[in-house]
Design a protein around this motif. Structure first.
Motif, PDB file in Angstrom:
ATOM      1  N   CYS A  89       0.834  -1.203   0.000  1.00 41.62           N
ATOM      2  CA  CYS A  89       0.000   0.000   0.000  1.00 41.62           C
ATOM      3  C   CYS A  89       0.869   1.254   0.000  1.00 41.62           C
ATOM      4  O   CYS A  89       2.025   1.219   0.406  1.00 41.62           O
ATOM      5  N   GLY A  90       0.252   2.353  -0.432  1.00 41.05           N
ATOM      6  CA  GLY A  90       0.863   3.657  -0.283  1.00 41.05           C
ATOM      7  C   GLY A  90       0.363   4.320   0.982  1.00 41.05           C
ATOM      8  O   GLY A  90      -0.681   3.950   1.527  1.00 41.05           O
ATOM      9  N   SER A  91       1.093   5.316   1.462  1.00 38.10           N
ATOM     10  CA  SER A  91       0.751   6.007   2.712  1.00 38.10           C
ATOM     11  C   SER A  91       0.267   7.421   2.447  1.00 38.10           C
ATOM     12  O   SER A  91       0.814   8.132   1.605  1.00 38.10           O
ATOM     13  N   TYR A  92      -0.767   7.823   3.197  1.00 34.91           N
ATOM     14  CA  TYR A  92      -1.260   9.192   3.155  1.00 34.91           C
ATOM     15  C   TYR A  92      -0.830   9.993   4.378  1.00 34.91           C
ATOM     16  O   TYR A  92      -1.276  11.121   4.556  1.00 34.91           O
ATOM     17  N   ARG A  93      -0.001   9.411   5.236  1.00 33.43           N
ATOM     18  CA  ARG A  93       0.396  10.090   6.467  1.00 33.43           C
ATOM     19  C   ARG A  93       1.907  10.082   6.628  1.00 33.43           C
ATOM     20  O   ARG A  93       2.568   9.071   6.336  1.00 33.43           O
ATOM     21  N   GLU A  94       2.427  11.186   7.102  1.00 37.87           N
ATOM     22  CA  GLU A  94       3.873  11.317   7.303  1.00 37.87           C
ATOM     23  C   GLU A  94       4.416  10.237   8.228  1.00 37.87           C
ATOM     24  O   GLU A  94       5.512   9.709   8.019  1.00 37.87           O
ATOM     25  N   ASP A 100       6.711   0.395   7.202  1.00 35.04           N
ATOM     26  CA  ASP A 100       5.778   0.208   8.313  1.00 35.04           C
ATOM     27  C   ASP A 100       4.623  -0.703   7.890  1.00 35.04           C
ATOM     28  O   ASP A 100       4.285  -0.797   6.700  1.00 35.04           O
ATOM     29  N   PHE A 101       3.993  -1.344   8.886  1.00 33.95           N
ATOM     30  CA  PHE A 101       2.798  -2.149   8.668  1.00 33.95           C
ATOM     31  C   PHE A 101       1.615  -1.464   9.352  1.00 33.95           C
ATOM     32  O   PHE A 101       1.749  -0.931  10.452  1.00 33.95           O
ATOM     33  N   VAL A 102       0.464  -1.478   8.694  1.00 33.24           N
ATOM     34  CA  VAL A 102      -0.769  -0.941   9.259  1.00 33.24           C
ATOM     35  C   VAL A 102      -1.808  -2.050   9.300  1.00 33.24           C
ATOM     36  O   VAL A 102      -2.097  -2.670   8.267  1.00 33.24           O
ATOM     37  N   SER A 204      -6.672  -7.333   7.679  1.00 36.48           N
ATOM     38  CA  SER A 204      -5.874  -6.756   6.599  1.00 36.48           C
ATOM     39  C   SER A 204      -4.607  -6.130   7.157  1.00 36.48           C
ATOM     40  O   SER A 204      -4.665  -5.268   8.039  1.00 36.48           O
ATOM     41  N   VAL A 205      -3.465  -6.564   6.637  1.00 35.88           N
ATOM     42  CA  VAL A 205      -2.175  -5.997   7.006  1.00 35.88           C
ATOM     43  C   VAL A 205      -1.624  -5.258   5.790  1.00 35.88           C
ATOM     44  O   VAL A 205      -1.278  -5.883   4.783  1.00 35.88           O
ATOM     45  N   ALA A 206      -1.589  -3.933   5.879  1.00 35.10           N
ATOM     46  CA  ALA A 206      -1.086  -3.111   4.784  1.00 35.10           C
ATOM     47  C   ALA A 206       0.401  -2.854   4.995  1.00 35.10           C
ATOM     48  O   ALA A 206       0.801  -2.338   6.045  1.00 35.10           O
ATOM     49  N   MET A 207       1.203  -3.203   4.017  1.00 32.73           N
ATOM     50  CA  MET A 207       2.651  -3.018   4.086  1.00 32.73           C
ATOM     51  C   MET A 207       3.007  -1.773   3.275  1.00 32.73           C
ATOM     52  O   MET A 207       2.859  -1.750   2.056  1.00 32.73           O
ATOM     53  N   ILE A 208       3.476  -0.733   3.949  1.00 34.34           N
ATOM     54  CA  ILE A 208       3.717   0.547   3.283  1.00 34.34           C
ATOM     55  C   ILE A 208       4.960   0.464   2.401  1.00 34.34           C
ATOM     56  O   ILE A 208       6.036   0.031   2.840  1.00 34.34           O
ATOM     57  N   THR A 209       4.791   0.898   1.148  1.00 36.11           N
ATOM     58  CA  THR A 209       5.922   0.912   0.220  1.00 36.11           C
ATOM     59  C   THR A 209       6.332   2.320  -0.206  1.00 36.11           C
ATOM     60  O   THR A 209       7.455   2.529  -0.674  1.00 36.11           O
ATOM     61  N   VAL A 229      11.477  -1.698  -1.443  1.00 31.38           N
ATOM     62  CA  VAL A 229      10.812  -1.836  -0.144  1.00 31.38           C
ATOM     63  C   VAL A 229      10.042  -3.151  -0.071  1.00 31.38           C
ATOM     64  O   VAL A 229       9.966  -3.774   0.986  1.00 31.38           O
ATOM     65  N   LEU A 230       9.470  -3.574  -1.202  1.00 33.29           N
ATOM     66  CA  LEU A 230       8.689  -4.813  -1.230  1.00 33.29           C
ATOM     67  C   LEU A 230       9.488  -6.001  -0.724  1.00 33.29           C
ATOM     68  O   LEU A 230       8.959  -6.853  -0.003  1.00 33.29           O
ATOM     69  N   SER A 231      10.714  -6.094  -1.112  1.00 33.24           N
ATOM     70  CA  SER A 231      11.539  -7.235  -0.735  1.00 33.24           C
ATOM     71  C   SER A 231      11.671  -7.342   0.783  1.00 33.24           C
ATOM     72  O   SER A 231      11.513  -8.418   1.365  1.00 33.24           O
ATOM     73  N   ASP A 232      11.951  -6.203   1.427  1.00 37.11           N
ATOM     74  CA  ASP A 232      12.079  -6.206   2.885  1.00 37.11           C
ATOM     75  C   ASP A 232      10.737  -6.472   3.549  1.00 37.11           C
ATOM     76  O   ASP A 232      10.647  -7.217   4.536  1.00 37.11           O
ATOM     77  N   ASN A 233       9.666  -5.877   3.015  1.00 34.77           N
ATOM     78  CA  ASN A 233       8.336  -6.113   3.575  1.00 34.77           C
ATOM     79  C   ASN A 233       7.928  -7.570   3.466  1.00 34.77           C
ATOM     80  O   ASN A 233       7.301  -8.128   4.376  1.00 34.77           O
ATOM     81  N   ALA A 234       8.248  -8.197   2.342  1.00 32.61           N
ATOM     82  CA  ALA A 234       7.876  -9.601   2.152  1.00 32.61           C
ATOM     83  C   ALA A 234       8.567 -10.490   3.175  1.00 32.61           C
ATOM     84  O   ALA A 234       7.974 -11.453   3.683  1.00 32.61           O
ATOM     85  N   ALA A 235       9.805 -10.182   3.495  1.00 32.00           N
ATOM     86  CA  ALA A 235      10.519 -10.963   4.503  1.00 32.00           C
ATOM     87  C   ALA A 235       9.850 -10.828   5.867  1.00 32.00           C
ATOM     88  O   ALA A 235       9.683 -11.808   6.605  1.00 32.00           O
ATOM     89  N   LYS A 236       9.435  -9.605   6.213  1.00 30.01           N
ATOM     90  CA  LYS A 236       8.740  -9.400   7.489  1.00 30.01           C
ATOM     91  C   LYS A 236       7.373 -10.069   7.472  1.00 30.01           C
ATOM     92  O   LYS A 236       6.922 -10.611   8.494  1.00 30.01           O
ATOM     93  N   ALA A 237       6.681 -10.052   6.325  1.00 29.64           N
ATOM     94  CA  ALA A 237       5.373 -10.705   6.228  1.00 29.64           C
ATOM     95  C   ALA A 237       5.498 -12.209   6.423  1.00 29.64           C
ATOM     96  O   ALA A 237       4.639 -12.838   7.060  1.00 29.64           O
TER      97      ALA A 237
END
Length: 299
Positions: A89-94, A100-102, A204-209, A229-237
């Motif tokens: 996902c993309g982020s709308y907040r600073e 990060d995961f949401v 739902s777990v949104a992984m910020i890219t 960023v996806l690569s690192d997020n996938a490892a955490k997922a």
């Protein structure tokens, strides 16, 4: 109650779950067509796991062509009780930074042209979607994500856009400022709607890219940046999924959020007026109420 059976739908960057015992890929036939791919099933620390790559292995399917009904039906058909969606996902907040995961708890649906329900002419149902995710399962996902090393934000509103293009800068500002959304993605709707109709607990777990295109310091979304960023997020997922068996009770009690009873009183079509061909298609997702359960029409 059936034993807990954890389903995982993997989004961009997550196409497999390593380390499963008795692992095998299997094709599951559904009345809604082919699922995105075969389903990988196996055991993880004694917990039954089913994994489905949302876009198919090799990322063959765009967000608009994912067969959402077939995916949810197939997972319910093999017995999945708890379903975790993992998506980029993309982020709308600073403060929601790349990496990060949401754990999402609300949605604004701006998709179009997708099949949004299992029900329709011949068997009409209206389920509550006020709280579209399972808070119990979301809490477990947040704990597992923290153990996996992610910075986790509990709660957030997901703007589901059609895609496949990313947002214009004007759209990004609108959804952030006027709509008050927190993250943007392309796949959690109608997935969450369908999971509720199928009486499956859904988190739902949104992984910020990235920061979408609203952020003046980051410019437009670039696929190359997202892939890094996806690569690192996938490892955490993957580590998140590995941490779930210690948290999800094997003996499943009725869901505190009533996700597993979402169709109680939801089907309005009188039994004599139901189309047999339609109800046959609903055998997996609504069999509990269509075959003598408590799902009786409201007066």
């Amino acid at each position: 109650m059936p034993d807990a059976f954890l389903g995982v739908i993997g989004g961009s960057g997550l196409y497999d779950i390593p380390g499963l015992e008795e692992a095998r890929w299997q094709r599951v036939e559904t009345p809604w067509g082919e699922a995105s791919d075969q389903i990988l099933t196996g055991l993880l620390d004694g917990l039954r796991i089913a994994f489905l790559p949302r876009h198919g292995r090799g990322h063959r399917l765009s967000p608009s062509t994912v067969p959402y009904r077939a995916n949810v039906d197939a997972l319910k058909r093999i017995g999945v009780t708890d379903l975790v969606s993992v998506s980029a996902c993309g982020s709308y907040r600073e403060d929601l930074a790349p990496g990060d995961f949401v754990v999402v708890d609300q949605f604004v649906d701006r998709t179009s042209g997708r099949d949004r329900s299992f029900f329709g002419t011949g068997c009409v149902a209206h389920v509550s979607l006020a709280h579209p995710t399972c808070a119990r399962l979301g809490r477990l996902c947040a704990e597992a994500a923290e153990e996996a090393g992610a910075r986790v934000h509990r709660g957030g509103t997901y703007l589901a856009m059609e895609g496949p293009q990313f947002s214009t800068a004007a759209e990004s500002r609108l959804f952030r400022e006027a709509f008050g959304c927190d993250v943007v993605g392309m796949t959690n709707m109608p997935e969450a709607r369908l999971a509720r109709e199928a009486e499956v607990c859904y988190a739902s777990v949104a992984m910020i890219t990235d920061y979408d295109s609203w952020h003046p310091g980051h410019g437009a979304v670039e696929v190359a940046d997202i892939l890094r960023v996806l690569s690192d997020n996938a490892a955490k997922a993957t580590r998140l999924v590995a941490a779930m068996p210690q948290r999800l009770p094997r003996e499943r009690a009725p869901c505190d959020e009533t996700c597993d009873r979402a169709l109680d009183h939801a089907i309005l079509t009188a039994p004599a007026a139901r189309d047999p061909q339609v109800t046959a298609r609903l055998s997996a997702v609504a069999g509990r109420v269509l075959h003598g359960g408590p799902g009786t029409p409201r007066p």
